[in-house]
Design a protein around this motif. Structure first.
Motif, PDB file in Angstrom:
ATOM      1  N   LEU A  67       0.700  -1.260   0.151  1.00  0.00           N
ATOM      2  CA  LEU A  67       0.057  -0.005  -0.133  1.00  0.00           C
ATOM      3  C   LEU A  67       0.794   1.354  -0.092  1.00  0.00           C
ATOM      4  CD1 LEU A  67      -3.001  -1.008   2.368  1.00  0.00           C
ATOM      5  CD2 LEU A  67      -2.817  -0.703  -0.116  1.00  0.00           C
ATOM      6  N   ALA A  68       1.788   1.191   0.742  1.00  0.00           N
ATOM      7  CA  ALA A  68       2.777   2.349   0.700  1.00  0.00           C
ATOM      8  C   ALA A  68       3.564   2.676  -0.655  1.00  0.00           C
ATOM      9  CB  ALA A  68       3.981   2.456   1.770  1.00  0.00           C
ATOM     10  N   ALA A  69       3.911   1.655  -1.036  1.00  0.00           N
ATOM     11  CA  ALA A  69       4.574   1.493  -2.461  1.00  0.00           C
ATOM     12  C   ALA A  69       3.683   1.953  -3.620  1.00  0.00           C
ATOM     13  CB  ALA A  69       5.011   0.237  -2.821  1.00  0.00           C
ATOM     14  N   GLN A  70       2.378   1.777  -3.691  1.00  0.00           N
ATOM     15  CA  GLN A  70       1.316   2.173  -4.525  1.00  0.00           C
ATOM     16  C   GLN A  70       1.071   3.608  -4.289  1.00  0.00           C
ATOM     17  OE1 GLN A  70      -0.925   0.329  -6.794  1.00  0.00           O
ATOM     18  NE2 GLN A  70      -0.528   2.065  -7.709  1.00  0.00           N
ATOM     19  N   GLN A  71       1.168   4.190  -3.089  1.00  0.00           N
ATOM     20  CA  GLN A  71       0.970   5.836  -2.963  1.00  0.00           C
ATOM     21  C   GLN A  71       2.288   6.438  -3.507  1.00  0.00           C
ATOM     22  OE1 GLN A  71       0.474   5.756   1.341  1.00  0.00           O
ATOM     23  NE2 GLN A  71      -1.788   5.942   1.182  1.00  0.00           N
ATOM     24  N   ILE A  72       3.172   5.811  -3.125  1.00  0.00           N
ATOM     25  CA  ILE A  72       4.518   6.640  -3.604  1.00  0.00           C
ATOM     26  C   ILE A  72       4.707   6.383  -5.170  1.00  0.00           C
ATOM     27  CG2 ILE A  72       7.051   6.351  -3.311  1.00  0.00           C
ATOM     28  CD1 ILE A  72       6.753   5.350  -0.655  1.00  0.00           C
ATOM     29  N   LEU A  73       4.553   5.510  -5.834  1.00  0.00           N
ATOM     30  CA  LEU A  73       4.471   5.100  -7.321  1.00  0.00           C
ATOM     31  C   LEU A  73       3.389   6.237  -7.805  1.00  0.00           C
ATOM     32  CD1 LEU A  73       5.095   1.667  -8.028  1.00  0.00           C
ATOM     33  CD2 LEU A  73       6.636   3.394  -8.218  1.00  0.00           C
ATOM     34  N   ASP A  74       2.194   6.211  -7.436  1.00  0.00           N
ATOM     35  CA  ASP A  74       1.332   7.193  -7.882  1.00  0.00           C
ATOM     36  C   ASP A  74       1.752   8.538  -7.870  1.00  0.00           C
ATOM     37  OD1 ASP A  74      -0.621   4.852  -8.435  1.00  0.00           O
ATOM     38  OD2 ASP A  74      -1.853   5.273  -6.403  1.00  0.00           O
ATOM     39  N   ARG A  75       2.211   8.959  -6.840  1.00  0.00           N
ATOM     40  CA  ARG A  75       2.879  10.312  -6.747  1.00  0.00           C
ATOM     41  C   ARG A  75       3.734  10.594  -7.637  1.00  0.00           C
ATOM     42  NH1 ARG A  75       2.497  14.809  -3.406  1.00  0.00           N
ATOM     43  NH2 ARG A  75       4.391  15.804  -2.826  1.00  0.00           N
ATOM     44  N   MET A  76       4.849   9.658  -7.775  1.00  0.00           N
ATOM     45  CA  MET A  76       5.921   9.838  -8.780  1.00  0.00           C
ATOM     46  C   MET A  76       5.635  10.043 -10.084  1.00  0.00           C
ATOM     47  SD  MET A  76       8.907   7.358  -6.952  1.00  0.00           S
ATOM     48  CE  MET A  76      10.304   7.949  -7.950  1.00  0.00           C
ATOM     49  N   LEU A  77       4.587   9.123 -10.699  1.00  0.00           N
ATOM     50  CA  LEU A  77       3.839   9.016 -11.914  1.00  0.00           C
ATOM     51  C   LEU A  77       3.072  10.285 -12.274  1.00  0.00           C
ATOM     52  CD1 LEU A  77       3.403   5.376 -12.044  1.00  0.00           C
ATOM     53  CD2 LEU A  77       5.233   6.588 -13.482  1.00  0.00           C
ATOM     54  N   VAL A  78       2.419  10.757 -11.337  1.00  0.00           N
ATOM     55  CA  VAL A  78       1.741  11.798 -11.639  1.00  0.00           C
ATOM     56  C   VAL A  78       2.444  13.437 -11.865  1.00  0.00           C
ATOM     57  CG1 VAL A  78      -0.155  13.423 -10.416  1.00  0.00           C
ATOM     58  CG2 VAL A  78      -0.547  10.951 -10.706  1.00  0.00           C
ATOM     59  N   LEU A  79       3.631  13.195 -10.718  1.00  0.00           N
ATOM     60  CA  LEU A  79       4.277  14.406 -10.890  1.00  0.00           C
ATOM     61  C   LEU A  79       5.307  14.440 -11.683  1.00  0.00           C
ATOM     62  CD1 LEU A  79       4.884  14.968  -6.976  1.00  0.00           C
ATOM     63  CD2 LEU A  79       3.555  16.272  -8.632  1.00  0.00           C
ATOM     64  N   ASP A  80       5.347  13.385 -12.770  1.00  0.00           N
ATOM     65  CA  ASP A  80       6.289  13.083 -13.983  1.00  0.00           C
ATOM     66  C   ASP A  80       7.670  13.216 -13.403  1.00  0.00           C
ATOM     67  OD1 ASP A  80       4.264  13.286 -15.937  1.00  0.00           O
ATOM     68  OD2 ASP A  80       4.320  15.213 -15.915  1.00  0.00           O
ATOM     69  N   MET A  81       8.023  12.332 -12.294  1.00  0.00           N
ATOM     70  CA  MET A  81       9.139  12.234 -11.640  1.00  0.00           C
ATOM     71  C   MET A  81       9.904  11.031 -12.322  1.00  0.00           C
ATOM     72  SD  MET A  81       9.733  14.460  -9.524  1.00  0.00           S
ATOM     73  CE  MET A  81       8.896  15.815  -9.986  1.00  0.00           C
ATOM     74  N   VAL A  82       9.152  10.136 -12.812  1.00  0.00           N
ATOM     75  CA  VAL A  82       9.775   8.846 -13.470  1.00  0.00           C
ATOM     76  C   VAL A  82       8.703   8.657 -14.803  1.00  0.00           C
ATOM     77  CG1 VAL A  82       8.429   7.119 -12.034  1.00  0.00           C
ATOM     78  CG2 VAL A  82      10.596   6.582 -13.105  1.00  0.00           C
ATOM     79  N   ASP A  83       9.316   8.077 -15.692  1.00  0.00           N
ATOM     80  CA  ASP A  83       8.257   7.595 -17.014  1.00  0.00           C
ATOM     81  C   ASP A  83       7.858   6.166 -16.606  1.00  0.00           C
ATOM     82  OD1 ASP A  83       7.921   8.166 -19.807  1.00  0.00           O
ATOM     83  OD2 ASP A  83       8.801   6.131 -19.853  1.00  0.00           O
ATOM     84  N   LEU A  84       6.556   6.080 -17.003  1.00  0.00           N
ATOM     85  CA  LEU A  84       6.050   4.859 -16.638  1.00  0.00           C
ATOM     86  C   LEU A  84       6.612   3.680 -17.623  1.00  0.00           C
ATOM     87  CD1 LEU A  84       3.861   2.795 -15.611  1.00  0.00           C
ATOM     88  CD2 LEU A  84       2.233   3.486 -17.225  1.00  0.00           C
ATOM     89  N   ALA A  85       6.912   3.994 -18.909  1.00  0.00           N
ATOM     90  CA  ALA A  85       7.557   2.636 -19.725  1.00  0.00           C
ATOM     91  C   ALA A  85       8.847   2.506 -19.187  1.00  0.00           C
ATOM     92  CB  ALA A  85       7.673   3.411 -21.033  1.00  0.00           C
ATOM     93  N   ASP A  86       9.767   3.472 -18.620  1.00  0.00           N
ATOM     94  CA  ASP A  86      10.955   3.167 -18.275  1.00  0.00           C
ATOM     95  C   ASP A  86      10.976   2.117 -17.047  1.00  0.00           C
ATOM     96  OD1 ASP A  86      12.095   4.532 -20.512  1.00  0.00           O
ATOM     97  OD2 ASP A  86      12.604   6.440 -19.197  1.00  0.00           O
ATOM     98  N   LEU A  87      10.086   2.799 -16.223  1.00  0.00           N
ATOM     99  CA  LEU A  87       9.769   1.963 -14.790  1.00  0.00           C
ATOM    100  C   LEU A  87       9.392   0.556 -15.028  1.00  0.00           C
ATOM    101  CD1 LEU A  87      10.076   2.010 -11.893  1.00  0.00           C
ATOM    102  CD2 LEU A  87       7.552   3.072 -11.760  1.00  0.00           C
ATOM    103  N   THR A  88       8.445   0.487 -15.916  1.00  0.00           N
ATOM    104  CA  THR A  88       7.826  -0.940 -16.169  1.00  0.00           C
ATOM    105  C   THR A  88       8.909  -1.859 -16.847  1.00  0.00           C
ATOM    106  OG1 THR A  88       5.569   0.073 -16.767  1.00  0.00           O
ATOM    107  CG2 THR A  88       6.033  -2.062 -17.604  1.00  0.00           C
ATOM    108  N   SER A  89       9.785  -1.215 -17.825  1.00  0.00           N
ATOM    109  CA  SER A  89      10.837  -2.099 -18.561  1.00  0.00           C
ATOM    110  C   SER A  89      11.861  -2.280 -17.301  1.00  0.00           C
ATOM    111  CB  SER A  89      11.619  -1.130 -19.358  1.00  0.00           C
ATOM    112  OG  SER A  89      12.529  -1.825 -20.110  1.00  0.00           O
ATOM    113  N   ALA A  90      12.164  -1.527 -16.282  1.00  0.00           N
ATOM    114  CA  ALA A  90      13.205  -1.802 -15.410  1.00  0.00           C
ATOM    115  C   ALA A  90      12.612  -2.734 -14.436  1.00  0.00           C
ATOM    116  CB  ALA A  90      13.554  -0.446 -14.720  1.00  0.00           C
ATOM    117  N   VAL A  91      11.338  -2.700 -13.997  1.00  0.00           N
ATOM    118  CA  VAL A  91      10.758  -3.699 -13.243  1.00  0.00           C
ATOM    119  C   VAL A  91      10.801  -5.073 -13.788  1.00  0.00           C
ATOM    120  CG1 VAL A  91       8.486  -4.437 -11.998  1.00  0.00           C
ATOM    121  CG2 VAL A  91       9.531  -2.124 -11.682  1.00  0.00           C
ATOM    122  N   ASN A  92      10.324  -4.999 -15.034  1.00  0.00           N
ATOM    123  CA  ASN A  92      10.146  -6.227 -15.781  1.00  0.00           C
ATOM    124  C   ASN A  92      11.418  -7.103 -15.946  1.00  0.00           C
ATOM    125  OD1 ASN A  92       7.481  -6.253 -15.901  1.00  0.00           O
ATOM    126  ND2 ASN A  92       7.363  -5.436 -17.978  1.00  0.00           N
ATOM    127  N   ALA A  93      12.635  -6.200 -15.987  1.00  0.00           N
ATOM    128  CA  ALA A  93      13.796  -6.876 -16.210  1.00  0.00           C
ATOM    129  C   ALA A  93      14.476  -7.161 -14.888  1.00  0.00           C
ATOM    130  CB  ALA A  93      14.877  -5.718 -16.620  1.00  0.00           C
TER     131      ALA A  93
END
Length: 176
Positions: A67-93
């Motif tokens: 739950l904490a991770a979801q809140q932090i990721l939501d905030r990072m993505l909405v504030l454009d602090m990290v790109d969703l495609a880059d993050l998805t690629s890094a997590v999948n790897a």
């Protein structure tokens, strides 16, 4: 994440320490992680060594409670602090401990909602057959400042902000 104010203050701040270092910290606000952090994943923020935004986001998906991770990721993505495609690629790897949770978080984050209340509001609109809304729509307000609203019905000039409240979801709708 804590240094950049992406996390609630009550969460412990993880500090990565190389596995060969024997450091003991006696503070309830710090948790020690024995990790090798490659030089490419390191930056300095406010004079302190830390990880890049992308590495921080990847670590959040693997290491923080769901739950904490979801809140932090939501905030990072909405504030454009990290790109969703880059993050998805890094997590999948990644093949680290916590990878299953990380992939669950990425599936949830794919909708770019800023909070669970926003996901619920979108679900309510879909189930009611209301279409034509745009998520995370940028609006310029008085004074020339640009903000993102949770949902916008652009043709009707209606902006919806969903918020956790007394019921499953509460919110405000603004009509221009």
């Amino acid at each position: 994440a804590a240094l950049r104010e992406w996390t609630p203050r009550e969460l412990p701040m993880p500090v990565a320490v190389p596995p060969e270092r024997r450091v003991r910290l006696h503070a309830s606000v710090i948790s020690v992680l024995r990790l090798d952090v490659p030089p490419d994943d390191r930056v300095t923020v406010a004079g302190l060594p830390t990880t890049t935004r992308l590495r921080t986001a990847v670590d959040v998906t693997h290491l923080m409670p769901l739950l904490a991770a979801q809140q932090i990721l939501d905030r990072m993505l909405v504030l454009d602090m990290v790109d969703l495609a880059d993050l998805t690629s890094a997590v999948n790897a990644s093949r680290r401990a916590g990878s299953a949770q990380a992939r669950v978080l990425m599936r949830s984050a794919a909708d770019l909602a800023a909070a669970e209340s926003e996901r619920y509001a979108r679900k309510v609109l879909r189930e009611a057959g209301i279409t034509g809304w745009t998520p995370n729509h940028s609006v310029t307000v008085r004074g020339g400042r640009t903000i993102k609203v949770d949902l916008a019905l652009k043709k009707l000039k209606i902006a919806i902000e969903a918020a956790k409240g007394g019921g499953p979801v509460s919110g405000a709708a603004y009509v221009a």
